[in-house]
Write a protein that holds these residues in place. Structure first.
Motif, PDB file in Angstrom:
ATOM      1  N   ARG A   1       7.268   0.572  -0.276  1.00  0.00           N
ATOM      2  CA  ARG A   1       7.780   0.554   0.128  1.00  0.00           C
ATOM      3  C   ARG A   1       8.201  -1.313   0.816  1.00  0.00           C
ATOM      4  O   ARG A   1       7.477  -1.245   1.908  1.00  0.00           O
ATOM      5  CB  ARG A   1       7.818   1.305   1.605  1.00  0.00           C
ATOM      6  CG  ARG A   1       7.990   2.565   1.749  1.00  0.00           C
ATOM      7  CD  ARG A   1       7.182   3.826   2.758  1.00  0.00           C
ATOM      8  NE  ARG A   1       9.012   3.611   3.640  1.00  0.00           N
ATOM      9  CZ  ARG A   1       9.626   5.075   3.212  1.00  0.00           C
ATOM     10  NH1 ARG A   1       9.691   5.088   2.556  1.00  0.00           N
ATOM     11  NH2 ARG A   1      10.830   4.119   3.794  1.00  0.00           N
TER      12      ARG A   1
ATOM     13  N   GLY B   1       3.046   4.317   7.895  1.00  0.00           N
ATOM     14  CA  GLY B   1       3.933   3.218   7.226  1.00  0.00           C
ATOM     15  C   GLY B   1       5.370   2.940   7.639  1.00  0.00           C
ATOM     16  O   GLY B   1       5.883   1.833   7.566  1.00  0.00           O
ATOM     17  N   GLU B   2       6.313   4.187   7.507  1.00  0.00           N
ATOM     18  CA  GLU B   2       7.729   3.930   7.512  1.00  0.00           C
ATOM     19  C   GLU B   2       8.038   3.008   8.886  1.00  0.00           C
ATOM     20  O   GLU B   2       8.878   2.300   9.392  1.00  0.00           O
ATOM     21  CB  GLU B   2       8.386   4.978   7.467  1.00  0.00           C
ATOM     22  CG  GLU B   2       8.390   5.761   6.380  1.00  0.00           C
ATOM     23  CD  GLU B   2       9.117   7.355   6.312  1.00  0.00           C
ATOM     24  OE1 GLU B   2       9.441   7.795   5.312  1.00  0.00           O
ATOM     25  OE2 GLU B   2       9.284   7.764   6.986  1.00  0.00           O
TER      26      GLU B   2
ATOM     27  N   GLU C   1       1.000  -1.359  -0.111  1.00  0.00           N
ATOM     28  CA  GLU C   1       0.324  -0.030   0.003  1.00  0.00           C
ATOM     29  C   GLU C   1       1.345   0.722   0.162  1.00  0.00           C
ATOM     30  O   GLU C   1       0.608   2.480  -0.814  1.00  0.00           O
ATOM     31  CB  GLU C   1      -1.196   0.081   1.037  1.00  0.00           C
ATOM     32  CG  GLU C   1      -2.598  -0.793   1.457  1.00  0.00           C
ATOM     33  CD  GLU C   1      -2.518  -1.063   2.817  1.00  0.00           C
ATOM     34  OE1 GLU C   1      -2.612  -1.045   3.531  1.00  0.00           O
ATOM     35  OE2 GLU C   1      -3.568  -1.808   2.325  1.00  0.00           O
ATOM     36  N   THR C   2       1.921   0.942   0.320  1.00  0.00           N
ATOM     37  CA  THR C   2       2.492   2.701   0.514  1.00  0.00           C
ATOM     38  C   THR C   2       4.138   2.388   0.051  1.00  0.00           C
ATOM     39  O   THR C   2       4.021   3.816  -0.710  1.00  0.00           O
ATOM     40  CB  THR C   2       3.726   2.715   2.149  1.00  0.00           C
ATOM     41  OG1 THR C   2       4.333   1.046   1.707  1.00  0.00           O
ATOM     42  CG2 THR C   2       2.338   2.278   3.241  1.00  0.00           C
TER      43      THR C   2
ATOM     44  N   LEU D   1      -1.524   6.185   6.651  1.00  0.00           N
ATOM     45  CA  LEU D   1       0.458   5.637   6.510  1.00  0.00           C
ATOM     46  C   LEU D   1       0.693   6.430   6.382  1.00  0.00           C
ATOM     47  O   LEU D   1       2.130   6.825   6.893  1.00  0.00           O
ATOM     48  CB  LEU D   1       0.106   4.224   5.928  1.00  0.00           C
ATOM     49  CG  LEU D   1      -0.974   3.060   6.033  1.00  0.00           C
ATOM     50  CD1 LEU D   1      -0.591   1.989   5.257  1.00  0.00           C
ATOM     51  CD2 LEU D   1      -0.141   2.830   7.301  1.00  0.00           C
ATOM     52  N   ASP D   2      -0.041   7.373   5.432  1.00  0.00           N
ATOM     53  CA  ASP D   2       1.604   8.420   5.345  1.00  0.00           C
ATOM     54  C   ASP D   2       1.705   9.431   5.843  1.00  0.00           C
ATOM     55  O   ASP D   2       2.356  10.570   6.236  1.00  0.00           O
ATOM     56  CB  ASP D   2       1.263   9.623   3.683  1.00  0.00           C
ATOM     57  CG  ASP D   2       1.410   7.821   2.941  1.00  0.00           C
ATOM     58  OD1 ASP D   2       2.223   7.408   2.290  1.00  0.00           O
ATOM     59  OD2 ASP D   2       0.346   7.978   1.883  1.00  0.00           O
TER      60      ASP D   2
ATOM     61  N   THR E   1       6.809   8.823   8.549  1.00  0.00           N
ATOM     62  CA  THR E   1       5.240   8.169   8.744  1.00  0.00           C
ATOM     63  C   THR E   1       4.660   7.221   9.260  1.00  0.00           C
ATOM     64  O   THR E   1       5.829   6.739   9.684  1.00  0.00           O
ATOM     65  CB  THR E   1       4.692   7.929   7.210  1.00  0.00           C
ATOM     66  OG1 THR E   1       5.808   6.951   6.540  1.00  0.00           O
ATOM     67  CG2 THR E   1       5.459   9.402   6.683  1.00  0.00           C
TER      68      THR E   1
END
Length: 360
Positions: free
Chosen positions: A76, A218-219, A73-74, A205-206, A216
């Motif tokens: 990454r 997500g990170e 989704e991200t 997530l961002d 973020t």
């Protein structure tokens, strides 16, 4: 004109191109016993060249779970391969085994070489951190099985340990000290619950979390699982560790008892654990009870190390010298085989009292 495999959604050329692209990554993981070359029908490993005379082989396999959905989704993908290796290699070291070689399985509906290469690059990085060779794997295109953009990972790792150095936990006794090695975050367990919390809370997530270095969400969630092999292997080989527990699914409550002999109960003081803000956020967002937190997440401790009390300070110093964050989180007591987590753990908003117990 007749149909081709490509018409059915599978590109042999793309697969061949991927193997060519990732071969240097595999070679970068070469170690005594393995050249780490790709392309054959199987990978060889020479135990004698690795320095073993009378070894037992130990095998582990695992995946990354639904953490992959966060990566997809991200966009990454550069850390999930480290997760894959970590979940296997950390399971080997708890038995005193040195990870020797690794094979991966990458499956997707349609091969995206850019994504696949990023994933395999992170698998190679995980192998370098664990000291094992990436000697082979499988890439599978399966149209109709996976949704567009989705992929799945599985890993298989083999290690070795001399017969007289196997860690079984049999030497553990009441009075022993339990050290906790800090996790790097959520690692790779509990993500189905994490994703449910995100969905119900409507989190982005961002979104940057200012309390965590402006990273973020997500990170933070995708921070790769810490690999503990290099720090623990010398101590395990010297016989200075009585037991190790990799804190994965089941959390502290269910994993520590797996290495305890009958008559031993682990008593964990949550006040000595550094409850990372991400766990506090998840606990608040999901209104999760302490019992559920302690049996779902690692709660800041990725590995439990059980040692004799007279060795505690020395081994703590050795592990800190190996760049681990070490906390004395509890002791082994006489009682029914199991684990109790109690005390007060800090959160973002306020300290919370913890009490959770599990008997095996």
């Amino acid at each position: 004109m007749g149909l081709t495999y490509k018409d059915a959604g599978v590109s042999i050329d793309a697969g061949n191109a991927l193997v060519k692209a990732i071969s240097p990554l595999a070679r970068s993981t070469a170690r005594p016993g393995a050249e780490a070359e790709l392309g054959g029908f199987g990978g060889f490993f020479d135990l004698k060249a690795a320095g073993y005379d009378n070894p037992l082989l130990v095998a582990a396999n695992d995946g990354v779970g639904t953490k992959l959905k966060v990566a997809i989704e991200t966009g990454r993908h550069h850390g999930v391969g480290i997760d894959l290796v970590a979940m296997c290699a950390n399971d080997l070291i708890v038995q005193g085994a040195e990870p020797l070689f690794f094979l991966d399985y990458y499956a997707t509906g349609k091969l995206d070489n850019k994504v696949a290469a990023a994933v395999v690059a992170s698998i190679a990085e995980g192998c370098r951190q664990a000291g094992c060779a990436l000697i082979g794997g499988e890439t599978a295109e399966m149209p109709g099985i996976y949704a567009a953009g989705d992929y799945d990972l599985a890993g298989f790792c083999v290690g070795a340990v001399d017969r007289d150095k196997v860690l079984t936990g049999a030497r553990i006794e009441p009075g022993d000290v339990i050290l906790g090695l800090a996790s790097s975050g959520v690692h790779s367990n509990g993500f189905s619950l994490v994703r449910t919390i995100i969905e119900r809370q409507g989190w982005n997530l961002d979104e940057k979390l200012h309390d965590q270095g402006n990273r973020t969400l997500g990170e933070i969630l995708l921070e790769p699982t810490r690999i503990y092999v290099r720090a623990l292997l010398p101590l395990a080989q010297e016989g200075r560790i009585k037991g190790l527990a990799h804190i994965t699914g089941g959390g502290l409550l269910e994993n520590i008892p797996r290495v305890l002999p009958n008559g031993c109960h682990a008593d964990i003081d949550a006040g000595r654990c550094e409850l990372s803000p991400i766990f506090s956020l998840l606990q608040e967002g999901g209104h999760i009870a302490p019992q559920e937190m302690a049996r779902t997440f690692n709660c800041g401790i990725g590995m439990a190390v059980i040692i004799a009390p007279e060795e505690a300070d020395t081994i703590e110093a050795v592990l800190q010298g190996a760049s681990e964050t070490v906390l004395q989180i509890g002791r082994v007591e006489q009682g029914q085989r199991g684990c109790t987590v109690h005390g007060q753990a800090g959160t973002w908003n306020s300290p919370k009292d913890w009490y959770a117990t599990h008997n095996a």
